[in-house]
Design a protein around this motif. Structure first.
Motif, mmCIF file in Angstrom:
data_model
loop_
_atom_site.group_PDB
_atom_site.id
_atom_site.type_symbol
_atom_site.label_atom_id
_atom_site.label_comp_id
_atom_site.label_asym_id
_atom_site.label_seq_id
_atom_site.Cartn_x
_atom_site.Cartn_y
_atom_site.Cartn_z
ATOM 1 N N MET B 164 65.091 -66.927 -5.564
ATOM 2 C CA MET B 164 65.453 -68.093 -6.390
ATOM 3 C C MET B 164 65.672 -67.315 -7.900
ATOM 4 S SD MET B 164 63.797 -71.873 -7.027
ATOM 5 C CE MET B 164 64.465 -72.674 -8.546
ATOM 6 N N ARG B 165 64.434 -66.838 -8.416
ATOM 7 C CA ARG B 165 64.308 -66.284 -9.844
ATOM 8 C C ARG B 165 65.411 -65.309 -10.203
ATOM 9 N NH1 ARG B 165 57.884 -66.180 -9.489
ATOM 10 N NH2 ARG B 165 57.574 -68.182 -10.202
ATOM 11 N N LEU B 168 68.549 -66.931 -10.613
ATOM 12 C CA LEU B 168 68.835 -67.758 -11.891
ATOM 13 C C LEU B 168 69.055 -66.993 -13.212
ATOM 14 C CD1 LEU B 168 66.374 -70.831 -11.469
ATOM 15 C CD2 LEU B 168 68.906 -70.800 -11.379
ATOM 16 N N ARG B 169 68.440 -65.661 -12.834
ATOM 17 C CA ARG B 169 68.346 -64.540 -13.954
ATOM 18 C C ARG B 169 69.817 -63.792 -13.915
ATOM 19 N NH1 ARG B 169 67.348 -59.051 -14.792
ATOM 20 N NH2 ARG B 169 67.592 -58.608 -12.477
ATOM 21 N N GLY B 172 74.209 -65.847 -15.012
ATOM 22 C CA GLY B 172 74.903 -65.538 -15.951
ATOM 23 C C GLY B 172 74.960 -64.204 -16.857
ATOM 24 N N MET B 173 74.288 -63.117 -15.872
ATOM 25 C CA MET B 173 74.209 -61.910 -16.580
ATOM 26 C C MET B 173 75.653 -61.090 -16.462
ATOM 27 S SD MET B 173 70.829 -59.552 -15.641
ATOM 28 C CE MET B 173 71.613 -57.982 -15.340
#
Lengths: 539, 511
Positions: B164-165, B168-169, B172-173
């Motif tokens: 999950m982390r 979420l990281r 948008g990268m």
């Protein structure tokens, strides 16, 4: 040997703010600093006889007013004076100015485009709305979305509600605003190149992104959300230079009984059995405390001052890949007098009072970024140029001036290797030449120039790659992702070790929010009464 | 009345036909009106030189959604299934990858590639669920929307803390940083960058390109295939399925007006002056074309038109077709290798540099190329012994400074040929005939504003809740009875069919 309750590493503004709040709570706090002066990147130093330079950070707006009030910084000599607008010189000899006075601002904009002048009111309403939203997040700890702890869930719901309060339409606007590039965002409002250029600068300052990179509209916000005396979006000079900010924080800290030791660089953070014990200084001396707070950026903290084996592998890897990119350099210039600018009338209120820019098209802005991507400095850079001495004469001898040039883009290394002296000179020359194009007597007035590449800033201040934000402000490094997903609440993966620098939420700029937020978390862990302000009272 | 229908679909692109078939299946009387003389929109096969045919716009199938295949009973007739991607290197030791298999890179890169691939597949599977349903609205009290949002949140949580982390990281990268973190081999980084940026106005360093990469994988996990008879072959099959369900399709019927009365649609009118009546009109055309030209601003609220105006949809991908008298020589190539998908993108920097030009309205001097030789697996496209080479070349911006002229087209096609030459020395001797379709040509031929693959840039600010524009992401337009079903709506472009299927579901639920 004396034992402290807390050791704060680094006497920059965040370290000092953190230390001050902890000392205020009654803890015995020591703040250690590697340099022989305090302030980190918020300093004013005499680098040329009788000239005081704010040679790193140069303007003030983001410092949270809650902190200013809570620590009574005015009593410790901090005074911020707003400065007068901003100016864009154009290649065709014209200029575009932004005034504080809305009437004047509208007239000037209308001189370039009636359409844009009308669009501006829509634009400022929309961006101000985003500012008001984000300002509420600044003095709060970012909740961990993966956590089931009541505190995180409560905070998530609170933030969720904050968003929902916006209503459907504005919620979509917010999503778009946070993800767009500044160039495309401005395209939706404006048609005139020079006006868009003037506004786009705030979208890239301090980042390794170009105006066309998605996500830069958010960076814009980062430069709009501050205020001077309650005027949101206004920037000002700290009287006596940016060192006044650090000195006032130090003053507050000392008034609560805190102790500062300079020339005490930390070599190692001591860890035993996954618990921090204190710090070992470069001199070999060891100082002990059950709590250590690092105001250094995360790379410096964990890669330089700790043993890899004391850290979880995944955490170590994420820190290693944390993006702290040198993207800006600085020129600090001592001037024999005020330069003239033929584009402006002699008694123009802009002279010396505005921040000046010498680039007038979106294409030139973006091309400046292409140079950085190629591993070299911008040959036609974006310069944010101020003459603080025109507003604050205390820094220089009478009639003389100090000019600060923030220059973007400037890489930490040239094509992957260290800068040579010739290259540093050439970088400086490209800046001076660009300004001279608009001010013929400028070169002759120069008494002294300090040229600083990101590498120079790193060597002196200690910030990795000299990045003003201690880490890129991209979505993967914001809020609960900052600095490392799962470690966004100021606690390092070693017991008793905390982070309070700009690598943590909400990021860089002379804001002091990370330092304050970290203090709140530490006090919570120590089960002490909170001394840190949380909410914004007067918004 | 014979010209009264339950629903009229404008445009027989794949989404339009899929939508119409799903509507007709429930017994509705559906009419599809197509401007061109054949169906398929941007997925057609047509002649480009004497005796040579090619998939004129989209040339590879990699996104057709399993749900669409199932619902319509499509059985694609592959000429080559699960193609390998070959990244050309100067020395002939090319890199090859397909799914999680990779060769031509060192052990470390191989290990990292598998890890990278597995993670991306996991994330794309999560994304897929939400591509195949109506996006929820935000900030409303609608139970259905709230349920979808809650489920989205739950699904992300269910991946576990670490994943999950990471999700979420990464979401948008940019792909550049992720590749840089993981891999050493520049060719591999160049190729994966290309996969992320094809069809967009983005470079590998542009944040958001992880999302475009995930979008590519969502559905078929990035498995690339070509179709017998070109893309038109697949379209003909979908046409028969639609007609089999009772859809009436009229080609050479360009709609030039959607009739609106009292805020509701009443039907459409064609260029030929024919009028068709229906209280439901579904447009497969892009949102700008639909709202600004066919409906017209007079029926729309100012802010809505402002938003439609601001949709970014300027294509960058051009298409080149070459008729060849023989296959060009490529070092290290064996016969079967010509059947694969071939990339020329020697590094992530190369791709980024190619993109730099597009930002200033110039075409790339060293373009990024996706090359296929469809005739090697499909003899219907070229005479015996001769071949077709089909190339997607980036970047050739729609808004070229000074506009697209014969001269500027020649300049770009020379640039493409010069890149080809560095790997195919004898290419000049092989070419009999060639055709270049710039985004401006694609706009002209396929009626897509800006000639953009996705009918609107694929970025987070034009994605999901805010696609095509804020407040209108659920296929329904602010005119009663008017719907969008094309790539400009959620989730986006590519031959996926998700837009058409989602739109049909929304229309059926409304009734």
């Amino acid at each position: 040997m004396k034992k402290y309750d807390v050791i704060v590493v680094g006497a920059g503004h965040n370290g000092l703010a953190n230390a001050a709040f902890l000392a205020k709570a009654g803890l015995d706090v020591l703040c250690v600093e590697k340099n022989d002066y305090i302030g980190g990147a918020a300093v004013s130093r005499e680098l040329y006889k009788d000239w005081k330079y704010s040679n790193c950070s140069y303007v003030c707006s983001l410092l949270r007013p809650e902190i200013y009030r809570n620590l009574e910084l005015h009593k410790h000599g901090l005074q911020v004076t707003p400065y007068g607008g901003s100016l864009q010189f154009m290649e065709n000899g014209d200029y575009f100015g932004s005034y504080h006075d809305p009437e004047a601002a509208h007239r000037e904009m209308a001189r370039h485009s009636l359409h844009d002048a009308d669009a501006y009111s829509r634009y400022s309403t929309d961006t101000m709305r985003q500012c008001r939203l984000i300002r509420d997040f600044l003095l709060r700890t970012a909740p961990d979305p993966t956590s089931f702890k009541p505190r995180d869930i409560k905070e998530l719901i609170l933030l969720g509600n904050k968003f929902l309060e916006l209503g459907e339409d504005r919620l979509y606007e917010t999503i778009r605003f946070w993800t767009m590039s500044v160039a495309e965002y401005l395209d939706e409002y404006f048609e005139t190149d020079v006006i868009k250029t003037a506004l786009s600068g705030s979208g890239i300052i301090g980042t390794a992104l170009g105006i066309h990179s998605p996500g830069t509209a958010y960076v814009l916000l980062h430069h709009y959300m501050g205020d001077v005396d309650g005027n949101v979006g206004t920037w000002g000079f700290a009287r006596g230079g940016m060192g006044a900010v650090s000195n006032s924080l130090a003053g507050a800290f000392q008034s609560y009984g805190g102790e500062i030791r300079s020339e005490a660089g930390v070599d190692q953070i001591i860890v035993k059995n996954n618990r921090t014990k204190g710090v070992a200084l470069e001199s070999g001396e060891e100082i002990y405390a059950p709590v250590v707070v690092s105001a250094m950026d995360v790379k410096r903290t964990f890669l330089n001052c700790m043993d890899k084996n004391d850290l979880p592998g995944n955490f170590y890897k994420r820190v290693k890949n944390f993006k702290i990119r040198g993207s800006s350099g600085k020129l600090n210039i001592a001037l024999d007098g005020m330069p003239t600018f033929p584009a402006l009338s002699e008694n123009s209120e802009f002279i010396g009072k505005a921040d000046m820019h010498f680039i007038d098209s979106m294409e030139r802005m973006e091309r400046a970024y292409d140079d950085w991507k190629d591993g070299t400095w911008s040959k036609d850079p974006y310069i944010d140029c101020t003459i603080p001495s025109a507003t604050d004469p205390t820094m220089v001898p009478p009639g003389k001036h100090f000019m600060s040039c923030f220059v973007q883009y400037c890489p930490a290394q040239i094509e992957g290797r260290a800068w040579t002296n010739e290259e540093r000179e050439a970088f400086g020359k490209s800046v001076i030449d660009q300004i001279s194009n608009y001010s013929p007597d400028f070169k002759d007035l120069i008494l002294h120039v300090e040229i600083r590449t990101p590498q120079d800033i790193e060597d002196q201040i200690g910030i990795t790659e000299g990045n003003i934000f201690h880490g890129e402000l991209t979505m993967d490094q914001l809020l609960f992702n900052r600095p490392v997903p799962g470690f966004a609440q100021y606690r390092a993966p070693v017991k008793g070790l905390y982070m309070c620098g700009s690598s943590t939420h909400p990021g860089g700029g002379v804001m002091a929010a990370p330092g304050a937020n970290a203090a709140r978390e530490i006090l919570l862990d120590l089960k002490l009464k909170n001394t840190v302000p949380e909410n914004f009272g007067d918004d | 009345m014979t010209n009264q229908y339950d629903a009229i679909v404008i445009g027989a692109g794949h989404n339009g036909m899929i939508c119409s078939a799903l509507l007709a299946k429930t017994g509705k009387k559906v009419l599809v009106l197509e401007a061109n003389d054949q169906v398929g929109g941007a997925a057609i096969t047509r002649k480009f030189a004497d005796d040579f045919s090619v998939s004129a716009c989209a040339h590879l199938l990699f996104q057709l959604q399993p749900d669409v295949i199932k619902d319509l009973g499509i059985e694609p007739d592959y000429s080559k299934k699960s193609m390998e991607t070959i990244v050309l290197t100067e020395d002939g030791n090319h890199i090859r990858y397909q799914g999680k298999n990779i060769s031509g890179v060192n052990e470390e890169d191989k290990k990292n590639y598998i890890e990278f691939h597995n993670r991306m597949i996991r994330f794309s599977d999560l994304l897929k669920t939400y591509l195949n349903k109506r996006p929820p609205r935000l900030g409303t009290k609608n139970t259905k929307d709230l349920m979808t949002l809650a489920k989205l949140g739950f699904d992300i949580r269910r991946m576990g803390k670490t994943e999950m982390r990471e999700f979420l990281r990464l979401i948008g990268m940019n792909i550049y940083d992720e590749l840089d973190e993981r891999f050493v081999n520049p060719y591999l980084k160049g190729a994966l960058s290309t996969d992320a940026v094809l069809g967009t106005h983005l470079g590998p360093r542009s944040p958001n390109t992880i999302l475009t990469y995930l979008y590519r994988l969502a559905g078929l996990h990035g498995d690339v295939s070509s179709i017998q008879g070109g893309m038109g072959g697949l379209m003909n099959q979908i046409r028969s399925i639609a007609e089999g369900s009772g859809v009436e399709i009229k080609t050479n019927s360009k709609v030039n007006e959607i009739s609106v009365s009292n805020g509701a649609v009443t039907g459409v009118q064609t260029e030929g002056g024919e009028k068709y009546l229906s209280s439901t009109v579904v447009s497969n055309a892009d949102p700008k074309q639909t709202m600004m030209n066919l409906v017209g601003p007079k029926h729309l609220e100012i802010r809505f038109t402002h938003r439609i105006d601001n949709i970014r949809m300027r294509g960058n991908a051009s298409k080149l077709h070459f008729a060849l008298n023989a296959l060009p020589k490529i070092p290290g190539f064996e016969d079967l290798d010509y059947q694969q998908r071939i990339l020329i993108a020697p590094s992530e920097h190369y791709v980024e540099k190619a993109f730099n030009h597009a930002k200033y309205g110039e075409s790339s001097v060293r373009p990024v190329l996706e090359i296929t030789f469809p005739s090697t697996t499909d003899s219907s496209l070229a005479p015996e012994g001769k071949h077709v080479m089909s190339i997607v070349a980036q970047y050739a911006p729609y808004h070229l400074k000074g506009g697209w002229s014969n001269e500027s087209k020649q300049q770009f096609s020379d640039a493409v040929k010069s890149v080809l030459k560095s790997h195919m020395v004898n290419i000049d001797q092989c070419i009999i005939s060639e055709e270049l379709l710039t985004p401006a040509d694609i706009e002209q031929e396929f009626n897509i504003t800006g000639g953009h693959w996705h009918h609107g840039e694929f970025t987070l600010d034009q994605f999901m809740f805010v696609r095509p524009v804020a407040g209108s992401s659920q296929y329904e337009m602010p005119i009663n009875g008017l719907f969008l079903c094309g790539a400009g709506s959620h989730p986006g472009g590519g031959i996926s069919g998700a837009c058409g299927r989602n739109a049909a579901q929304v229309i059926l639920q409304r009734d």
